[in-house]
Enzyme design. Structure first.
Site, short mmCIF file in Angstrom:
data_model
loop_
_atom_site.label_atom_id
_atom_site.label_comp_id
_atom_site.label_asym_id
_atom_site.label_seq_id
_atom_site.Cartn_x
_atom_site.Cartn_y
_atom_site.Cartn_z
N ASN A 89 0.84 -1.32 -0.19
CA ASN A 89 -0.04 -0.20 -0.01
C ASN A 89 0.90 1.09 0.13
O ASN A 89 1.84 1.27 0.53
CB ASN A 89 -0.85 -0.10 1.14
N HIS A 106 6.12 -0.61 -2.70
CA HIS A 106 5.55 -0.01 -3.93
C HIS A 106 5.48 1.53 -3.49
O HIS A 106 5.02 2.23 -4.46
CB HIS A 106 4.33 -0.50 -4.23
N CYS A 114 12.42 13.48 -7.44
CA CYS A 114 12.80 14.65 -8.47
C CYS A 114 13.65 13.81 -9.40
O CYS A 114 14.63 13.17 -9.14
CB CYS A 114 13.62 15.46 -8.05
N CYS A 133 10.99 20.83 -7.65
CA CYS A 133 11.97 19.87 -6.48
C CYS A 133 12.26 20.75 -5.45
O CYS A 133 12.96 21.80 -5.53
CB CYS A 133 13.17 19.35 -7.30
N GLY A 173 -5.29 -9.14 3.34
CA GLY A 173 -5.64 -8.33 2.41
C GLY A 173 -5.23 -7.96 0.97
O GLY A 173 -5.21 -6.81 0.52
N THR A 174 -4.63 -8.95 0.50
CA THR A 174 -4.02 -8.69 -0.90
C THR A 174 -4.58 -10.02 -1.70
O THR A 174 -4.73 -11.16 -1.34
CB THR A 174 -2.64 -8.94 -0.88
N SER A 175 -4.83 -9.73 -2.98
CA SER A 175 -5.10 -10.88 -4.29
C SER A 175 -4.21 -11.62 -4.57
O SER A 175 -4.74 -12.46 -5.35
CB SER A 175 -6.03 -9.95 -5.20
N GLU A 201 -11.89 -13.19 0.98
CA GLU A 201 -12.16 -14.26 0.00
C GLU A 201 -10.58 -14.84 -0.32
O GLU A 201 -9.64 -14.28 -0.13
CB GLU A 201 -12.74 -13.66 -1.12
N ALA A 217 -10.78 -7.87 7.57
CA ALA A 217 -9.33 -7.69 8.22
C ALA A 217 -9.74 -7.06 9.69
O ALA A 217 -8.95 -7.44 10.69
CB ALA A 217 -8.33 -6.74 7.37
C1 BV8 Z 1 8.52 -5.86 -11.52
C2 BV8 Z 1 1.76 1.04 -6.58
C3 BV8 Z 1 10.94 -6.20 -12.28
C4 BV8 Z 1 0.96 1.90 -7.51
C5 BV8 Z 1 1.64 -1.03 -7.35
C6 BV8 Z 1 5.61 -12.71 -13.02
C7 BV8 Z 1 4.48 -13.07 -13.52
C8 BV8 Z 1 3.36 -12.19 -14.23
C9 BV8 Z 1 3.78 -10.70 -14.16
C10 BV8 Z 1 4.99 -10.20 -13.74
C11 BV8 Z 1 5.97 -11.33 -12.90
N1 BV8 Z 1 6.95 -10.62 -12.43
C12 BV8 Z 1 6.57 -8.93 -12.79
C13 BV8 Z 1 5.33 -8.91 -13.52
C14 BV8 Z 1 4.88 -7.76 -13.98
C15 BV8 Z 1 3.86 -6.88 -13.01
C16 BV8 Z 1 2.77 -7.81 -12.48
O1 BV8 Z 1 2.78 -8.42 -11.42
N2 BV8 Z 1 1.67 -7.67 -13.22
C17 BV8 Z 1 0.59 -8.47 -12.95
C18 BV8 Z 1 -0.55 -7.55 -12.97
C19 BV8 Z 1 0.33 -9.79 -13.51
N3 BV8 Z 1 4.83 -6.62 -12.00
C20 BV8 Z 1 5.64 -5.48 -11.70
O2 BV8 Z 1 5.60 -4.87 -12.74
C21 BV8 Z 1 6.56 -5.23 -10.77
N4 BV8 Z 1 7.74 -4.86 -10.75
O3 BV8 Z 1 8.38 -6.92 -11.52
O4 BV8 Z 1 10.05 -5.38 -11.74
C22 BV8 Z 1 11.39 -7.05 -11.01
C23 BV8 Z 1 11.37 -8.28 -11.32
C24 BV8 Z 1 11.82 -9.36 -10.18
C25 BV8 Z 1 12.19 -9.08 -9.21
C26 BV8 Z 1 12.03 -7.65 -8.95
C27 BV8 Z 1 11.53 -6.80 -9.81
C28 BV8 Z 1 5.88 -3.86 -10.02
C29 BV8 Z 1 4.53 -4.02 -9.52
C30 BV8 Z 1 4.24 -2.82 -8.53
C31 BV8 Z 1 3.25 -2.03 -9.23
N5 BV8 Z 1 2.68 -0.87 -8.43
N6 BV8 Z 1 1.10 -0.21 -6.79
C32 BV8 Z 1 -0.28 2.27 -7.12
O5 BV8 Z 1 -0.60 2.21 -5.93
O6 BV8 Z 1 -1.20 3.03 -7.86
S1 BV8 Z 1 0.94 -2.55 -7.66
C33 BV8 Z 1 -0.69 -2.56 -6.78
O7 BV8 Z 1 -1.48 -3.22 -7.29
C34 BV8 Z 1 -0.81 -2.40 -5.31
O8 BV8 Z 1 0.30 -1.98 -4.48
C35 BV8 Z 1 -0.61 -4.19 -5.15
O9 BV8 Z 1 0.62 -4.45 -5.17
C36 BV8 Z 1 -1.60 -4.17 -6.26
C37 BV8 Z 1 -2.99 -4.50 -5.90
O10 BV8 Z 1 -3.24 -5.55 -5.27
P1 BV8 Z 1 -3.79 -5.85 -3.63
O11 BV8 Z 1 -3.12 -4.77 -2.93
O12 BV8 Z 1 -3.89 -7.21 -3.46
O13 BV8 Z 1 -5.46 -5.19 -4.17
P2 BV8 Z 1 -6.63 -6.01 -4.80
O14 BV8 Z 1 -7.60 -4.97 -5.09
O15 BV8 Z 1 -5.95 -6.68 -6.00
O16 BV8 Z 1 -7.12 -6.97 -3.82
C38 BV8 Z 1 -7.47 -6.82 -2.64
C39 BV8 Z 1 -7.63 -8.16 -1.72
O17 BV8 Z 1 -8.25 -7.62 -0.41
C40 BV8 Z 1 -8.87 -8.82 -2.46
O18 BV8 Z 1 -8.48 -10.26 -2.46
C41 BV8 Z 1 -10.08 -8.55 -1.60
O19 BV8 Z 1 -10.57 -9.97 -1.39
C42 BV8 Z 1 -9.54 -8.42 -0.13
N7 BV8 Z 1 -10.25 -7.56 0.62
C43 BV8 Z 1 -11.18 -6.57 0.40
N8 BV8 Z 1 -11.66 -5.84 1.30
C44 BV8 Z 1 -11.16 -6.53 2.44
C45 BV8 Z 1 -10.23 -7.63 1.88
N9 BV8 Z 1 -9.45 -8.41 2.99
C46 BV8 Z 1 -9.68 -8.31 4.34
N10 BV8 Z 1 -10.56 -7.36 4.57
C47 BV8 Z 1 -11.53 -6.74 3.79
N11 BV8 Z 1 -12.35 -5.71 4.47
#
Ligand code: BV8
Length: 240
Positions: A89, A106, A114, A133, A173-175, A201, A217
């Site tokens: 987050n 993240h 900058c 900056c 709280g992560t998908s 879920e 959560a």
């Molecule tokens: C990278 C900042 C090189 C921005 C974010 C391998 C396989 C496939 C793809 C990849 C791979 N490796 C890399 C990739 C590419 C990509 C990626 O993963 N793409 C996905 C879409 C397939 N990854 C990247 O580009 C990463 N960089 O890989 O660099 C590298 C390589 C190796 C080692 C190091 C580096 C960078 C990714 C970061 C991008 N920036 N955030 C912003 O915030 O605007 S990611 C952003 O999305 C969040 O930070 C978080 O990570 C993600 C969202 O996920 P969640 O937080 O889980 O949120 P979501 O809505 O999905 O789920 C919420 C969950 O909560 C649900 O399950 C729900 O049921 C639950 N929930 C809801 N309410 C509640 C609850 N639980 C409990 N109580 C509640 N009340």
């Protein structure tokens, strides 16, 4: 059990009123990831990207940490063993709840970067294209200090070291949709740690966890923290 690593996602802040990403009314509903959360998008249309993050930064002032953030801050304060909260987050609710052993893999909404002089600094309020900056005073070179898709997450070495040493890995709280965070459970398991998922879920990685607890959560996390702190034997402080 001494060393704990906790991964949190947007779900832990949902009950504070912050949108998650993938929910029906999620952030990604209004915006395509590639339009607002990639370096290419920022180069193409910085105004659109700044508007997206300025709106989320403004929203922070309208919300408060919830019982899940507070419970993790309590665990952080009372746990004598090693503990690291790794959050995906970009909000500041963990800090406002009092958590100290915390890192933002993240980035943070309340920080600017900058790209002219590489300085990073605290930033409150709108940033916008014309932002200057605070270090080199160049105009229009400041971007949110946030990790976008395709960019390397922060402090991966510190995270890897903690995972290598963990006895318990907990995901809250992560998908499990975004890497490398979604792969931490397998790293922890490979290193012999017990693994627990707390989520509303099943996540995309739920099969990899030893134990799963489903519910809000704000209810499940305080219950789990109470169990851990009550269960802990009078741990002797680590040898100097
Ligand atoms: C990278 C900042 C090189 C921005 C974010 C391998 C396989 C496939 C793809 C990849 C791979 N490796 C890399 C990739 C590419 C990509 C990626 O993963 N793409 C996905 C879409 C397939 N990854 C990247 O580009 C990463 N960089 O890989 O660099 C590298 C390589 C190796 C080692 C190091 C580096 C960078 C990714 C970061 C991008 N920036 N955030 C912003 O915030 O605007 S990611 C952003 O999305 C969040 O930070 C978080 O990570 C993600 C969202 O996920 P969640 O937080 O889980 O949120 P979501 O809505 O999905 O789920 C919420 C969950 O909560 C649900 O399950 C729900 O049921 C639950 N929930 C809801 N309410 C509640 C609850 N639980 C409990 N109580 C509640 N009340």
């Amino acid at each position: 059990m001494r060393n704990i690593v906790i991964l949190t996602g947007a779900g832990i802040s949902a009950e504070s009123g912050l949108q998650t990403f993938r929910a029906a009314d999620g952030l990604w509903e209004g915006h395509r990831v590639e339009d607002v959360a990639t370096p290419e998008a920022f180069a193409r249309d910085p105004e659109l990207v700044h508007d997206f993050y300025d709106a989320r930064r403004a929203r922070l002032g309208e919300v408060m940490p919830n019982a899940a953030h507070v419970a993790l801050a309590r665990l952080d304060a009372e746990w004598a063993g090693q503990l690291l909260i790794v959050t995906q987050n970009v909000d500041d609710l963990h800090e406002r709840a009092g958590a100290k052993r915390l890192l933002h893999m993240h980035g943070e909404l309340l920080r600017g970067w900058c790209v002219a002089c590489d300085a990073r600094f605290g930033w409150a309020g709108a940033m916008g294209e014309g932002a200057t900056c605070l270090h080199c005073h160049s105009p229009g070179k400041v971007r949110p200090d946030i990790v976008w898709f395709g960019e390397m997450p922060y402090e991966m070495d510190r995270i890897d070291a903690a995972l290598m040493n963990a006895d318990l890995f907990v995901s809250i709280g992560t998908s499990g949709a975004v890497y490398p965070a979604a792969g931490f459970v397998q790293t922890a398991t490979y290193r012999g740690a017990r693994t627990l998922e707390i989520n509303l879920e099943p996540s995309q990685g739920s099969i990899f966890f030893d134990e799963r607890r489903y519910g809000p959560a704000s209810e499940e996390v305080p219950k789990w923290v109470e169990e851990v702190l009550v269960a802990k034997e009078p741990l002797k402080p680590p040898p100097i």
